[in-house]
Design a protein around this motif. Structure first.
Motif, PDB file in Angstrom:
ATOM      1  N   TRP A  29      37.190  11.163  61.790  1.00 40.51           N
ATOM      2  CA  TRP A  29      36.636   9.891  62.269  1.00 40.51           C
ATOM      3  C   TRP A  29      36.652   9.893  63.784  1.00 40.51           C
ATOM      4  O   TRP A  29      37.708  10.031  64.394  1.00 40.51           O
ATOM      5  CB  TRP A  29      37.436   8.703  61.747  1.00 40.51           C
ATOM      6  CG  TRP A  29      37.035   7.404  62.418  1.00 40.51           C
ATOM      7  CD1 TRP A  29      35.775   6.896  62.519  1.00 40.51           C
ATOM      8  CD2 TRP A  29      37.904   6.484  63.093  1.00 40.51           C
ATOM      9  NE1 TRP A  29      35.798   5.705  63.208  1.00 40.51           N
ATOM     10  CE2 TRP A  29      37.082   5.427  63.562  1.00 40.51           C
ATOM     11  CE3 TRP A  29      39.277   6.437  63.336  1.00 40.51           C
ATOM     12  CZ2 TRP A  29      37.610   4.338  64.270  1.00 40.51           C
ATOM     13  CZ3 TRP A  29      39.791   5.357  64.028  1.00 40.51           C
ATOM     14  CH2 TRP A  29      38.967   4.333  64.482  1.00 40.51           C
ATOM     15  N   MET A  77      37.522   1.589  60.835  1.00 38.92           N
ATOM     16  CA  MET A  77      36.639   2.668  61.269  1.00 38.92           C
ATOM     17  C   MET A  77      35.253   2.173  61.679  1.00 38.92           C
ATOM     18  O   MET A  77      34.424   2.948  62.140  1.00 38.92           O
ATOM     19  CB  MET A  77      36.487   3.707  60.149  1.00 38.92           C
ATOM     20  CG  MET A  77      37.745   4.477  59.841  1.00 38.92           C
ATOM     21  SD  MET A  77      37.572   5.519  58.349  1.00 38.92           S
ATOM     22  CE  MET A  77      36.154   6.539  58.772  1.00 38.92           C
ATOM     23  N   THR A 123      31.819  10.749  61.050  1.00 38.14           N
ATOM     24  CA  THR A 123      32.876  10.871  60.066  1.00 38.14           C
ATOM     25  C   THR A 123      32.420  11.746  58.909  1.00 38.14           C
ATOM     26  O   THR A 123      31.216  11.987  58.733  1.00 38.14           O
ATOM     27  CB  THR A 123      33.290   9.480  59.532  1.00 38.14           C
ATOM     28  OG1 THR A 123      34.351   9.630  58.572  1.00 38.14           O
ATOM     29  CG2 THR A 123      32.106   8.788  58.857  1.00 38.14           C
TER      30      THR A 123
END
Length: 245
Positions: free
Chosen positions: A209, A165, A109
């Motif tokens: 991401w 995430m 990310t």
């Protein structure tokens, strides 16, 4: 800030490749995922890292060593039995004495950790979850029904959801909600906190991401040009803006 990288999983979604390599050592371009993750952390001024290991732990230790090659200090824990995504934190109770980050070892990310940590501190809660919106196309027609009667139908709709995430900012006080010696996942922690009426916050991220544990994301990562100087996605969000999301 101290960071815990979770690397104890077996990487079942990427088998048969993870039969010989732990998922964090799967290559993306010329470097393993874990090295890209560590380099990203170092660019975010992180030096103290704890890596939780289990499956094929010796390979991760051999590759990362003590972290001096990245000007970092790396220590390890090893699970004798799988402890889930959050359970391994129980092995670090004495070490995690200040606000800390927990990151899955298969994440790539451009999240700005500074903005993320600042947002967590402004909330004043125990846990803030970095989140990203993903759109998923269903493979089937979706029926809406009431009492057995169909009242609506959508052919292969696209669903939009806010996803975790796998990156969390936590206050040390969270440790009292994490049991020792038993498998305990992030879902268990969230349900525990919700059941006790404890607030949990979300930090929406609009940049890159990738979850390398997903075959699609692993393949997408191979198409990107990984520049060690990739800038952080600077997107600080005020608490009132997050609440409106």
């Amino acid at each position: 800030m101290k960071v815990v990288i979770q690397c104890g999983g077996m990487g079942t979604r990427l088998r048969p490749y993870t039969m010989v390599l732990p998922k964090p050592l799967m290559p993306v371009g010329t470097k393993p995922v874990l090295e890209l993750l560590l380099r990203w952390l170092r660019r975010n001024d992180i030096q103290d890292v704890y890596i939780t290991t289990g499956y094929l732990a010796h390979l991760i230790r051999s590759f990362c060593g003590d972290g001096r090659q990245w000007d970092m200090r790396i220590k390890y824990t090893e699970e004798r039995e799988p402890l889930g995504t959050i359970g391994p934190l129980g092995l670090l109770r004495e070490e995690l004495d200040e606000t800390f980050l927990v990151i899955n070892g298969d994440i790539l990310t451009d999240l700005s950790l500074t903005a993320f940590a600042d947002c967590h501190r402004s909330f004043g809660g125990l846990v803030t979850v970095a989140s990203a919106r993903r759109h998923t196309k269903m493979e089937f027609g979706v029926i809406e029904q009431i009492g057995g009667r169909i009242v609506g139908f959508k052919e292969k709709p696209v669903l939009s959801n806010l996803m975790s995430m796998g990156i969390y900012c936590m206050d040390p006080k969270i440790m009292k909600h994490i049991p020792s010696g038993i498998p305990f996942g992030f879902d268990d922690l969230i349900l525990c906190m919700l059941g006790r009426g404890l607030p949990i916050f979300s930090f929406p991220h609009e940049g890159l991401w990738l979850d390398i544990g997903r075959v699609e994301d692993f393949q997408s990562a191979q198409q990107l040009s990984w520049d060690d100087q990739l800038p952080a996605f600077e997107h600080a969000i005020a608490p009132e803006q997050v609440a409106a999301e």
